[in-house]
Design a protein around this motif. Structure first.
Motif, PDB file in Angstrom:
ATOM      1  N   UNK A  44       0.863  -1.166   0.000  1.00 41.46           N
ATOM      2  CA  UNK A  44       0.000   0.000   0.000  1.00 41.46           C
ATOM      3  C   UNK A  44       0.908   1.226   0.000  1.00 41.46           C
ATOM      4  N   UNK A  45       0.676   2.137  -0.889  1.00 38.72           N
ATOM      5  CA  UNK A  45       1.531   3.317  -1.048  1.00 38.72           C
ATOM      6  C   UNK A  45       0.690   4.583  -1.000  1.00 38.72           C
ATOM      7  N   UNK A  46       1.132   5.521  -0.178  1.00 43.83           N
ATOM      8  CA  UNK A  46       0.503   6.839  -0.116  1.00 43.83           C
ATOM      9  C   UNK A  46       1.563   7.862  -0.466  1.00 43.83           C
ATOM     10  N   UNK A  47       1.249   8.719  -1.392  1.00 38.13           N
ATOM     11  CA  UNK A  47       2.185   9.748  -1.832  1.00 38.13           C
ATOM     12  C   UNK A  47       1.458  11.081  -1.923  1.00 38.13           C
ATOM     13  N   UNK A  48       2.247  12.150  -1.969  1.00 38.33           N
ATOM     14  CA  UNK A  48       1.636  13.478  -2.071  1.00 38.33           C
ATOM     15  C   UNK A  48       0.901  13.679  -3.387  1.00 38.33           C
ATOM     16  N   UNK A  49       1.336  12.959  -4.418  1.00 38.32           N
ATOM     17  CA  UNK A  49       0.645  13.088  -5.697  1.00 38.32           C
ATOM     18  C   UNK A  49       0.480  11.711  -6.338  1.00 38.32           C
ATOM     19  N   UNK A  50      -0.599  11.554  -7.061  1.00 42.92           N
ATOM     20  CA  UNK A  50      -0.845  10.287  -7.745  1.00 42.92           C
ATOM     21  C   UNK A  50       0.234  10.055  -8.791  1.00 42.92           C
ATOM     22  N   UNK A  51       0.710  11.122  -9.426  1.00 44.24           N
ATOM     23  CA  UNK A  51       1.744  10.987 -10.457  1.00 44.24           C
ATOM     24  C   UNK A  51       3.035  10.410  -9.877  1.00 44.24           C
ATOM     25  N   UNK A  52       3.444  10.880  -8.712  1.00 46.76           N
ATOM     26  CA  UNK A  52       4.685  10.354  -8.132  1.00 46.76           C
ATOM     27  C   UNK A  52       4.498   8.913  -7.663  1.00 46.76           C
ATOM     28  N   UNK A  60      -4.386   2.762   5.894  1.00 41.99           N
ATOM     29  CA  UNK A  60      -3.356   1.968   6.566  1.00 41.99           C
ATOM     30  C   UNK A  60      -3.892   1.218   7.784  1.00 41.99           C
ATOM     31  N   UNK A  61      -5.150   1.401   8.128  1.00 40.85           N
ATOM     32  CA  UNK A  61      -5.751   0.650   9.238  1.00 40.85           C
ATOM     33  C   UNK A  61      -5.706  -0.844   8.987  1.00 40.85           C
ATOM     34  N   UNK A  62      -5.634  -1.254   7.739  1.00 40.00           N
ATOM     35  CA  UNK A  62      -5.610  -2.688   7.427  1.00 40.00           C
ATOM     36  C   UNK A  62      -4.189  -3.240   7.308  1.00 40.00           C
ATOM     37  N   UNK A  63      -3.201  -2.433   7.598  1.00 38.76           N
ATOM     38  CA  UNK A  63      -1.803  -2.867   7.496  1.00 38.76           C
ATOM     39  C   UNK A  63      -1.230  -3.249   8.857  1.00 38.76           C
ATOM     40  N   UNK A  64      -0.392  -4.264   8.866  1.00 37.78           N
ATOM     41  CA  UNK A  64       0.288  -4.705  10.078  1.00 37.78           C
ATOM     42  C   UNK A  64       1.733  -4.259  10.105  1.00 37.78           C
ATOM     43  N   UNK A  65       2.264  -3.876   8.951  1.00 42.49           N
ATOM     44  CA  UNK A  65       3.646  -3.411   8.840  1.00 42.49           C
ATOM     45  C   UNK A  65       3.639  -2.138   8.004  1.00 42.49           C
ATOM     46  N   UNK A  66       4.070  -1.042   8.612  1.00 48.22           N
ATOM     47  CA  UNK A  66       4.049   0.261   7.945  1.00 48.22           C
ATOM     48  C   UNK A  66       5.445   0.864   8.011  1.00 48.22           C
ATOM     49  N   UNK A  94      -4.441   0.657  13.035  1.00 50.82           N
ATOM     50  CA  UNK A  94      -5.249  -0.273  13.835  1.00 50.82           C
ATOM     51  C   UNK A  94      -4.509  -0.581  15.137  1.00 50.82           C
ATOM     52  N   UNK A  95      -4.647   0.307  16.101  1.00 50.77           N
ATOM     53  CA  UNK A  95      -3.962   0.131  17.378  1.00 50.77           C
ATOM     54  C   UNK A  95      -4.467  -1.126  18.082  1.00 50.77           C
ATOM     55  N   UNK A  96      -3.586  -1.746  18.851  1.00 53.08           N
ATOM     56  CA  UNK A  96      -3.964  -2.929  19.608  1.00 53.08           C
ATOM     57  C   UNK A  96      -3.971  -4.214  18.797  1.00 53.08           C
ATOM     58  N   UNK A  97      -3.469  -4.167  17.561  1.00 58.19           N
ATOM     59  CA  UNK A  97      -3.464  -5.356  16.704  1.00 58.19           C
ATOM     60  C   UNK A  97      -2.058  -5.861  16.424  1.00 58.19           C
ATOM     61  N   UNK A  98      -1.062  -5.282  17.069  1.00 61.92           N
ATOM     62  CA  UNK A  98       0.323  -5.704  16.843  1.00 61.92           C
ATOM     63  C   UNK A  98       0.974  -5.046  15.651  1.00 61.92           C
ATOM     64  N   UNK A 150       7.770   1.592  11.246  1.00 61.83           N
ATOM     65  CA  UNK A 150       9.150   2.044  11.176  1.00 61.83           C
ATOM     66  C   UNK A 150       9.139   3.394  10.475  1.00 61.83           C
ATOM     67  N   UNK A 151       9.535   4.429  11.201  1.00 61.67           N
ATOM     68  CA  UNK A 151       9.553   5.789  10.647  1.00 61.67           C
ATOM     69  C   UNK A 151      11.009   6.187  10.428  1.00 61.67           C
ATOM     70  N   UNK A 152      11.409   6.326   9.163  1.00 60.65           N
ATOM     71  CA  UNK A 152      12.810   6.644   8.864  1.00 60.65           C
ATOM     72  C   UNK A 152      13.009   8.009   8.221  1.00 60.65           C
TER      73      UNK A 152
END
Length: 124
Positions: free
Chosen positions: A1-9, A39-45, A62-66, A70-72
């Motif tokens: 799953x990818x979120x970007x500032x623009x659909x083009x990028x 991202x509520x449906x993601x377990x690894x972000x 989705x807090x409480x789901x494990x 990783x914020x880099x």
């Protein structure tokens, strides 16, 4: 799953993976997110942005789901990718360098705020 500032990028990144010389890159099936709440449906972000303000908040995960985040991208003073309330609600907070992440990372300004620095595990 990818979120970007623009659909083009986002499309450009997806095409770079599809045409990569590395066979493993070509195996990724990248879905474009419509909003952070997807991202509520993601377990690894993983976040890797140039953001100076939060891109993910408590309602986006989705807090409480494990879930593991990783914020880099918060690699210089003033940059943060996670809302302080999200950091505060984490069951475990780990950094590779406590000195670095308190001056230029997700834990900037945390001591005495929503997170105590003594609650952060220094793995480095």
């Amino acid at each position: 799953l990818l979120l970007s500032r623009s659909k083009a990028s986002a499309e450009k990144f997806r095409e770079q993976l599809r045409s990569s010389a590395c066979p493993l890159d070509r195996e990724w099936d990248v879905e474009l997110a419509a909003c952070p709440a997807d991202f509520r449906r993601c377990q690894l972000i993983h976040t890797c942005t140039t953001a100076r303000g939060p891109i993910l908040g408590v309602g986006d995960v989705a807090l409480g789901t494990g879930v593991h985040i990783t914020a880099v991208g918060a690699d210089s003073p003033g940059k943060k990718e996670l809302h302080p309330d999200l950091v505060a609600r984490a069951d475990l907070r780990v950094c590779d360098s406590l000195a670095q992440s308190t001056s230029r990372g997700e834990f900037q300004g945390c001591d005495g705020g929503v997170v105590e620095i003594s609650d952060v595990l220094n793995a480095g």
